[in-house]
Design a protein around this motif. Sequence first.
Motif, PDB file in Angstrom:
ATOM      1  N   ARG A 257       0.813  -1.218   0.000  1.00 19.39           N
ATOM      2  CA  ARG A 257       0.000   0.000   0.000  1.00 19.39           C
ATOM      3  C   ARG A 257       0.846   1.267   0.000  1.00 19.39           C
ATOM      4  O   ARG A 257       0.349   2.342  -0.305  1.00 19.39           O
ATOM      5  N   ARG A 258       2.137   1.120   0.357  1.00 18.74           N
ATOM      6  CA  ARG A 258       3.048   2.262   0.358  1.00 18.74           C
ATOM      7  C   ARG A 258       4.441   1.772  -0.018  1.00 18.74           C
ATOM      8  O   ARG A 258       4.731   0.572   0.071  1.00 18.74           O
ATOM      9  N   GLN A 260       8.836   3.218   0.054  1.00 20.98           N
ATOM     10  CA  GLN A 260       9.856   4.238   0.312  1.00 20.98           C
ATOM     11  C   GLN A 260      11.051   3.997  -0.597  1.00 20.98           C
ATOM     12  O   GLN A 260      11.432   2.845  -0.836  1.00 20.98           O
ATOM     13  N   GLU A 280       8.401   8.778   0.770  1.00 19.54           N
ATOM     14  CA  GLU A 280       7.404   7.722   0.832  1.00 19.54           C
ATOM     15  C   GLU A 280       6.183   8.127   0.028  1.00 19.54           C
ATOM     16  O   GLU A 280       5.759   9.293   0.058  1.00 19.54           O
ATOM     17  N   THR A 282       2.098   6.753  -1.245  1.00 21.86           N
ATOM     18  CA  THR A 282       0.992   5.821  -1.093  1.00 21.86           C
ATOM     19  C   THR A 282       0.633   5.239  -2.455  1.00 21.86           C
ATOM     20  O   THR A 282       0.593   5.958  -3.462  1.00 21.86           O
ATOM     21  N   THR A 284      -2.099   3.724  -4.739  1.00 21.63           N
ATOM     22  CA  THR A 284      -3.547   3.642  -4.893  1.00 21.63           C
ATOM     23  C   THR A 284      -3.882   3.273  -6.332  1.00 21.63           C
ATOM     24  O   THR A 284      -3.677   4.085  -7.233  1.00 21.63           O
TER      25      THR A 284
END
Length: 393
Positions: A257-258, A260, A280, A282, A284
Amino acid sequence: MKCNVSKDGCTIARSPEAKELGIKMGQPLFQIRNLVRRHDVIVKSSNYALYGDISRRVMTLIANEVPDSAIYSIDEIFIDLDKMPIDHDRWARDLKAKILRETGIPVGIGISTTKTLAKLANRLAKKSPKAKGVVVLNDQKSIDLALERTEAGDVWGVGRKFALKLSTIGVTSALQLRDMPDTAARNMMTVGGLKTVRELRGIRCIDLDDSPASRETVSVSRSFGKEINDREMLREALISFAGRACSKLRRMNLVARRFQLFILSNRFKINRPQFSRGFELTLTPATNDTRTMNNLVGQNMQRIWTDGLEVKKAGILMLGLCNPQDAPRDLFTGQCQTNNSLMKAIDQLEGRFGKEVVTIGRRPRANGLDWFMTSSNRSPCYTTRWRDIPVIR
């Protein structure tokens, strides 16, 4: 004597002889070059393919000998002997001999009533010449003696930070740690520390397999053979890392979902500006698609890159892992899609022909002028590569 050197040029394993020379854990190789030459120290680069295969062989052999087992790490496994009416010492020595005979790997075996005490027994088995690789702690007298001779900081689950706190109240040995009141143990070391104390008392608080049901992160990072001062070369490296991370996610049937991205300077070049940069984003919807990650890496390079940088290490960290059906949705993106025929085809080809046999975009060049890490001292992959199998003439 021998020491093993990791990908960033630091010592990660040492033989007893190398330790006696004063070679420290994590010490950069360039700092001990003269020591290495003077004493003919054998230096080997990390060889994870070889380690993984040897580990699999040892773990499989052990698991076949017991009714229940749980792999803890690449070189540790816990086994359950409760349902085996055996002479523990004799059985352990027979198993140790079998492992050495069939894999060539010497091991240490520690046996006791809880996992924490078994870890302590294993530590003594490796450190005591008299033990010859096996220690069984199955009576209170031998347990008390072992705890008295072990520092609190050397107990599994304690570590340096808690050891310093414990020393302020006079708790320096494992025996003193065991005899701490429950309230004091919990206040100083939280619930995990209280479990450790109770395990030292012989009370089982940690299950045989207490590993989390699924991983929380996936990381791919590398220290480069030389510093990167070119944006396109860094982009190429990060895209390669993203592809490997996505491949790992697909093997575990997870999505992220994320993520870095991060870059680091060479911490050993104190005459150069030091930096640590990262960001970082997200995802989607959540994804494990290499193409999506490649696009995001390329689009966000300006977040970490400026001209004049010399990057020694970089990596990607995939966060917020979950099953595809559990990934959060919004009104616009819908459910994440993981049934992708192209990704499946790439994974199948890599499974058959090796990593990065198929890449999206420009293929990295594995030569001395590129960003690949150096491994001039790496052992051959004796057990996983045909051309590295020793030939008897």
